[in-house]
Design an enzyme around this catalytic site. Structure first.
Site, PDB file in Angstrom:
ATOM      1  N   ASP A 163      35.583  37.913  48.669  1.00  0.00           N
ATOM      2  CA  ASP A 163      36.618  38.294  47.709  1.00  0.00           C
ATOM      3  C   ASP A 163      37.475  39.388  48.357  1.00  0.00           C
ATOM      4  O   ASP A 163      37.862  39.269  49.521  1.00  0.00           O
ATOM      5  CB  ASP A 163      35.986  38.733  46.389  1.00  0.00           C
ATOM      6  CG  ASP A 163      36.907  38.475  45.193  1.00  0.00           C
ATOM      7  OD1 ASP A 163      38.014  39.042  45.165  1.00  0.00           O
ATOM      8  OD2 ASP A 163      36.518  37.715  44.294  1.00  0.00           O
ATOM      9  N   ASN A 218      47.071  37.884  45.105  1.00  0.00           N
ATOM     10  CA  ASN A 218      45.693  38.287  44.855  1.00  0.00           C
ATOM     11  C   ASN A 218      45.376  39.728  45.213  1.00  0.00           C
ATOM     12  O   ASN A 218      44.810  40.469  44.433  1.00  0.00           O
ATOM     13  CB  ASN A 218      44.770  37.333  45.630  1.00  0.00           C
ATOM     14  CG  ASN A 218      43.312  37.557  45.355  1.00  0.00           C
ATOM     15  OD1 ASN A 218      42.708  38.482  45.895  1.00  0.00           O
ATOM     16  ND2 ASN A 218      42.731  36.725  44.518  1.00  0.00           N
TER      17      ASN A 218
END
Length: 308
Positions: free
Chosen positions: A228, A122
């Site tokens: 995030d 990610n």
């Protein structure tokens, strides 16, 4: 919000902004499956087509762009947005890749750690030695989901070791200014973790808090908010893109919530620093498909092999 300048529109779920020395910003378009350069005049240039799900980017010591590839998402249209969904039928598996910025050639760096395949890499950050920390969010399916992890690829990009496995799950990743701490943001828990390092690539042992955790949770947000990706300020504050509330949450190393800076998009996914004195924040608004810039109150931390 009067401080916001829109630099590019029409991006397909942008993430992973990297502010280049020439003033351009290189980012990934997860849904668009490409690495894109945004020039100061707003012009967009495709650097490379990347099948799967390019999810984060960082410039390496060799001048190549390193990319987390999550293997792909399914995409779910909602009333106003198209959002990432469960693992798709054409899932390619997770990997770390590198892209030659001149030719656009994409190379595989690693797709497993030992016998364990990467699931959904990610976010990533290089340390001063040229080693690469990266997070693995894992994948969600209809009835189950992976736990996350983070890993370290040693300088030279030949050997990978596991940092910690069992995050719920692991998204944004960054280093403290002295590089003695790795920060990890967990998405659904909106919890920021700090892991002390005993050496490059080595998480220091600690007494477990409850279930064998090796890190310390320094902050958690109330209400329905999710974390995030992140960037670190020169002061050591951690700036975490915050979903649902649509802001950047600035968290001091002791866990104090310094401020939340609104961005105008519930799907605010990442932040990077650039410009004079690194006091311009470049932020990806993935719901709107925009890259924006805004003046920032404090300078960002210079990134290894990029800002120095």
């Amino acid at each position: 919000m009067s401080n916001v300048r829109v630099l590019a529109t029409g991006l397909e779920f942008p993430e992973g902004p990297v502010v280049m020395p020439d003033g351009s910003v290189v980012l990934v378009e997860i849904r668009g499956r490409r690495l894109t350069r945004v020039w100061p005049d707003g012009r967009k240039e495709v650097v490379a087509e990347i099948p799967g799900g390019p999810n984060g980017a960082a410039l390496g010591p060799d001048g190549k762009m390193y990319v987390c590839n999550n293997g792909g998402f399914s995409w779910i249209p909602t009333r106003n947005l198209i959002m990432p969904g469960p693992q798709p039928d054409d899932y390619l598996g997770g990997s770390i890749q590198r892209v030659d910025m001149q030719s656009g050639k994409v190379e595989m760096v690693v797709d497993k750690c030992g016998e364990h395949p990467l699931r959904g890499p990610n976010d990533l950050v290089f340390d001063k030695h040229g080693g690469l920390w990266f997070s693995d969010l894992g994948k969600r399916r209809a009835r189950d989901m992976d736990v996350g992890a983070f890993y370290y690829i040693k300088p030279g990009m030949k050997e990978i070791v596991e940092g910690v496995h069992g995050m719920l799950p692991a998204n944004g990743i960054g280093l403290s200014p002295d590089e003695n701490t790795v920060y990890i943001a967990e998405t659904p828990t909106a919890r920021l973790w700090a892991f002390d390092l005993s050496a490059p690539g080595t998480v220091k042992p600690r007494d477990p808090i409850y279930r064998g955790e090796r890190g310390k949770p320094i902050a958690g947000l109330g209400g329905y908010q999710m974390f995030d990706s992140l960037a670190v300020e020169a002061s050591g504050n951690v700036c975490v893109a915050t979903l649902v509330s649509g802001c950047i949450s600035v968290i001091a190393p002791d866990g104090t919530l310094v401020e939340q800076v609104p961005t105008g998009d519930r799907v605010t996914t990442n932040i990077a620093f650039g410009g004079p004195e690194l006091k311009t924040a470049y932020i990806t608004l993935s719901g709107k498909g925009e890259l924006i810039a805004m003046d920032w109150a404090r300078p960002g931390l210079p990134l290894n092999f990029l800002n120095k």
